[in-house]
Write a protein that holds these residues in place. Structure first.
Motif, PDB file in Angstrom:
ATOM      1  N   UNK A 186      80.224 -48.852  58.402  1.00 31.62           N
ATOM      2  CA  UNK A 186      78.916 -48.797  58.694  1.00 31.62           C
ATOM      3  C   UNK A 186      78.530 -47.688  59.295  1.00 31.62           C
ATOM      4  N   UNK A 187      79.152 -47.279  60.468  1.00 25.47           N
ATOM      5  CA  UNK A 187      78.792 -45.884  61.052  1.00 25.47           C
ATOM      6  C   UNK A 187      78.917 -44.565  60.339  1.00 25.47           C
ATOM      7  N   UNK A 188      79.885 -44.682  59.593  1.00 21.92           N
ATOM      8  CA  UNK A 188      80.241 -43.378  58.798  1.00 21.92           C
ATOM      9  C   UNK A 188      78.997 -43.214  57.574  1.00 21.92           C
ATOM     10  N   UNK A 189      78.765 -44.463  57.101  1.00 18.81           N
ATOM     11  CA  UNK A 189      77.796 -44.133  55.892  1.00 18.81           C
ATOM     12  C   UNK A 189      76.358 -43.764  56.593  1.00 18.81           C
ATOM     13  N   UNK A 190      76.112 -44.240  57.882  1.00 20.07           N
ATOM     14  CA  UNK A 190      74.759 -43.902  58.313  1.00 20.07           C
ATOM     15  C   UNK A 190      74.906 -42.173  58.956  1.00 20.07           C
ATOM     16  N   UNK A 191      76.129 -42.077  59.222  1.00 19.44           N
ATOM     17  CA  UNK A 191      76.342 -40.611  59.558  1.00 19.44           C
ATOM     18  C   UNK A 191      76.021 -39.507  58.326  1.00 19.44           C
ATOM     19  N   UNK A 192      76.512 -40.144  57.126  1.00 20.96           N
ATOM     20  CA  UNK A 192      76.343 -39.475  55.836  1.00 20.96           C
ATOM     21  C   UNK A 192      74.909 -39.204  55.440  1.00 20.96           C
ATOM     22  N   UNK A 193      74.348 -40.346  55.832  1.00 24.62           N
ATOM     23  CA  UNK A 193      72.670 -40.279  55.694  1.00 24.62           C
ATOM     24  C   UNK A 193      72.062 -39.296  56.567  1.00 24.62           C
ATOM     25  N   UNK A 194      72.462 -39.453  57.990  1.00 23.62           N
ATOM     26  CA  UNK A 194      71.774 -38.567  58.975  1.00 23.62           C
ATOM     27  C   UNK A 194      72.077 -37.113  58.631  1.00 23.62           C
ATOM     28  N   UNK A 195      73.205 -36.776  58.266  1.00 21.41           N
ATOM     29  CA  UNK A 195      73.457 -35.371  57.910  1.00 21.41           C
ATOM     30  C   UNK A 195      72.758 -34.992  56.865  1.00 21.41           C
ATOM     31  N   UNK A 196      72.622 -35.704  55.770  1.00 18.94           N
ATOM     32  CA  UNK A 196      71.547 -35.304  54.624  1.00 18.94           C
ATOM     33  C   UNK A 196      70.300 -35.223  55.063  1.00 18.94           C
ATOM     34  N   UNK A 197      69.487 -36.120  55.735  1.00 16.29           N
ATOM     35  CA  UNK A 197      68.310 -36.271  56.388  1.00 16.29           C
ATOM     36  C   UNK A 197      68.168 -34.887  57.214  1.00 16.29           C
ATOM     37  N   UNK A 198      69.151 -34.418  58.070  1.00 24.28           N
ATOM     38  CA  UNK A 198      69.316 -33.390  59.019  1.00 24.28           C
ATOM     39  C   UNK A 198      69.058 -32.092  58.321  1.00 24.28           C
TER      40      UNK A 198
END
Length: 766
Positions: free
Chosen positions: A496-508
């Motif tokens: 759950x968190x790892x996918x949100x981190x992937x999204x957050x990194x691409x967003x960033x």
């Protein structure tokens, strides 16, 4: 009495209900085969069985993932920008001034292991046609790649072929490759990930859909001839676990011709401009089976096809092989009869073979209720008579059992805090260099230099910067930025968190270019859905992405699920690759990640908060070969605030350079920015130098602020609630790190030697 045809017909199927059929060999379960019999009221013909087997494959039907993917629609944020969402070949978003952008990412993992060059090449070709099918001109591509250990013999076989396939196809098409990522991990040995993204531009009124309206309209197949390459590719390669017999599946890998695809692109765009097409579909996975069933289902529900009219490269092909062939560079259009001559003349102008193979038909209310009616003939005999919607839209839906794996608690309890840390400045320096020279962090130029980044002339940012950016038209300055990211280590620790981190990194990564993130595509790479532990990972991953997109207001526009990414019983680390697209009003205001010589003396600021977060970090992986603990904490509100700050700072000219912090933390980000601009920097760390250098806390970036704009920058940080700490300044001939107990220096020449030599030392030697 006329001789009975030697091929399987509907009449024969009705009169021989007990004929054994090879449904299992085609990847169908017995209950799925029984359901086909129930739908048809008889056994399927061999041609119908071919259609259902590929259309109900995991790759085409999403039968194990549908129940989870629905969240992307159910939790979708309201978005005025979304013009076409999930369900079509690609999503479409409004980017202003009457322009729309369509983008999507898909996998070609298994074919790229079996035959690396052609597998990767046709992955690019397929995603480009998805974008073309929406009515857009493809304008750029990206790729996200994962391989086994860089120095492993099989990686040295697979990686060069994959890279040559991507560069060959994209360069021949004349499309810039503006970015992406590359990673190495033992878990991908024998199962590389090759995820390809394409973006296209169109006017709002140019959007095309996969539908076949209008009884009497003609069905035209145009492009390449149909051959034996790729037969069964979708079901054989993408819906099965790999083993030592994988190389025997090489005939299932398609063969691409980028020069023909280039002609097909230009021909299609002229057909669209002349308004000669009322419905369009590319032929990718499942070939004619997919194009006919989806177009029919999206229109009146009726279609009649004369399969004999399909132009063949090999006249020995059977109807079943024609239906399952995944030969590349083919499209199917629905054309009004009074526009047919002009359509054919346009194809002839571009030297594109075009053949009328059928027409759209009306259906009775009873047929419509059953899912429409698709009829196909071969040599005058009916070999298919089926409801197309049952193949395209009403396939099996599995609620696979899932359970949190028993070892997850032990994995998370094995905290990276127990690992031995560097005790001296010399050890800090040595470990910083080891990180910088690790494959996956080191300079990817050995790969990216084989791609043309600037063809077409509208690329304004590309590798090695955090996001790629293109100007959407030759005349204006509006642009779009894209980035792809995924971290299998994080997702293994906490899906759950790892996918949100992937999204957050691409967003960033989009935000640090100065663009405002707008929409998301995804390629979800996982092991076998028949494994409850894998399905738990998938369920948590999709839940995490849906929740994150809802919170930050970026709808998922479409994507791809790739299951069975494992060798034997060993699955890859779950690897959701997230693509984010953003918009910038003026590309001249873009930010780069380079500390240039014109910035000497300007102050460097660290944005965001640094915590002791080393679980799943590059430091733990590279220095200790360790995976355990918890990944960094996600703070989506902080990501949004950072994104708004960067966009406003770019608009106002307050920031001159920006680089996100991710793999390797602050020390890698600073080294990369120095190397990209050719000038050093000096930083003073106020806390634990180990944590400050190597932590991978999210929602962080380093920026260089223009001296005359520091007060404006401070006001923006206050307005958006983003912590900003001055840590040093640009200048000097190396990376100088100071802290309360000492420090270290690394000359640029040494940084560059370590950073740039890693991949050439492995692959040039090969």
């Amino acid at each position: 009495m006329p001789e009975e045809p030697r091929f399987d017909t509907v009449a024969k199927a009705e009169s021989t209900p007990d004929t054994p059929q090879p449904f299992a060999e085609l990847g169908m379960k017995e209950d799925e085969y029984d359901r086909v019999r129930d739908i048809l009221g008889r056994r399927p013909t061999s041609a119908e069985l071919a259609i259902y087997s590929v259309m109900w494959s995991e790759h085409c039907s999403y039968k194990s993932s549908k129940v989870h993917l629905r969240q992307f629609g159910e939790k979708a944020p309201e978005s005025d920008a979304l013009l076409v969402g999930m369900g079509e070949n690609a999503g479409v978003v409004d980017v202003g001034d009457g322009y729309a952008v369509t983008f999507k990412i898909e996998s070609h993992n298994h074919p790229s292991y079996v035959e690396p060059h052609q597998g990767a090449a046709t992955g690019v070709g397929g995603i480009v046609r998805d974008i073309l099918t929406m009515g857009a001109r493809p304008v750029a591509v990206m790729d996200a790649l994962r391989f086994g250990p860089a120095d492993a013999p099989d990686t040295r076989r697979v990686l060069p072929g994959v890279v040559s396939g991507i560069s060959f196809y994209g360069n021949c098409l004349g499309l810039p490759n503006i970015g992406g990522e590359i990673g190495f991990d033992a878990g991908y040995a024998g199962n590389p990930l090759v995820n390809a993204l394409c973006v296209g531009v169109m006017r709002h009124e140019d959007i095309k859909l996969a539908q076949a309206p209008g009884p009497g309209n003609k069905v035209v197949l145009f492009g390449a001839t149909t051959g034996p390459d790729g037969i069964g590719g979708a079901s054989v390669l993408a819906s099965a676990t790999f083993d030592e017999e994988s190389h025997a599946k090489r005939p299932s890998v398609q063969v691409g011709d980028p020069f023909l695809e280039k002609l097909l692109i230009e021909c299609s765009l002229e057909l669209f401009a002349k308004d000669l097409v009322v419905g369009i579909q590319d032929l990718g996975a499942a070939g004619v089976s997919c194009a006919t069933t989806e177009l029919a289902a999206g229109g009146t529900g009726g279609m009649r096809i004369e399969l004999d009219r399909v132009p063949l490269r090999d006249p020995r092909l059977t109807p079943e092989e024609i239906l399952m062939s995944e030969s590349q560079e083919r499209m199917m259009a629905i054309v009004a009869p009074d526009r047919l001559d002009e359509f054919m003349a346009t194809c002839a102008k571009w030297d594109i073979l075009a053949s009328v193979i059928g027409e759209v038909t009306d259906v009775t209310p009873e047929e419509a209720e059953r899912g429409g009616r698709l009829v196909m003939t071969w040599r005058g005999e009916t070999i298919v008579d089926m409801p197309p919607r049952t193949a395209s839209d009403e396939g099996p839906v599995y609620e696979r059992p899932y359970a949190r794996p028993a070892e997850q608690d032990d994995l998370q309890a094995d905290d990276a805090a127990r690992l031995e840390r560097p005790r001296t400045d010399a050890e800090l320096r040595e470990q910083a260099l080891r990180l910088l020279g690790a494959p996956g962090i080191a300079d990817p130029s050995w790969v990216t230099s084989q791609y043309d980044r600037y063809v077409l002339g509208n690329t304004v940012l590309a590798t090695p910067h955090d996001g790629g950016m293109i100007r959407i038209t030759d005349e204006g300055d509006r642009g779009v930025a894209l980035a792809t990211d995924g971290n299998g280590r994080y997702t293994r620790l906490d899906p759950y968190t790892g996918t949100q981190l992937a999204y957050a990194e691409a967003y960033r990564n989009v935000a640090v270019t100065g663009a405002r993130p707008l929409a998301v595509t995804n390629c979800l790479n996982f092991g076998s859905p028949e494994d409850p532990a894998v399905m738990w990972q998938f369920a948590e991953s999709t839940r995490g992405l849906a929740d994150a997109c809802r919170q930050l207001g970026t709808p998922v526009t479409g994507g791809n699920v790739s299951f069975y990414n494992q060798t034997g019983s060993t699955a890859i680390n779950p690897t959701p690759v997230i693509g984010v697209l953003g918009v910038i009003d003026d590309v001249n205001q873009r930010l780069t990640s380079a500390f240039g010589r014109d910035l000497e003396g300007a102050r460097v600021f660290l944005l965001g908060e640094t915590r002791v977060e080393l679980g799943g970090s590059a430091w733990a992986d590279v220095i200790h070969g360790h995976l355990g603990g918890l990944p960094p904490r996600v703070d989506l509100a902080a990501e949004a605030a950072l994104g708004e700050l960067l966009a406003d700072a770019a608009d106002q000219g307050a920031v001159a350079a920006a680089h996100d912090l991710s793999d390797g933390g602050l020390v890698v980000a600073l080294a990369e920015s120095c190397l990209r601009g050719g000038v050093g920097c000096s930083v003073e760390l106020s806390g634990d130098p180990f944590v400050e250098l190597f932590s991978e806390s999210a929602a962080r970036a380093v920026v260089v602020v223009r001296p005359e704009a520091e007060s404006v920058f401070a006001q923006l940080c206050d307005r958006h609630g983003v912590a900003a700490t001055a840590i040093g300044s640009v200048g000097g001939s190396g990376l100088a790190v100071r802290h309360s107990d000492g420090g270290f220096d690394i000359p640029l020449e040494e940084l560059r030697a370590v950073y740039e030599s890693a991949l050439p030392a492995i692959f040039d030697a090969e």
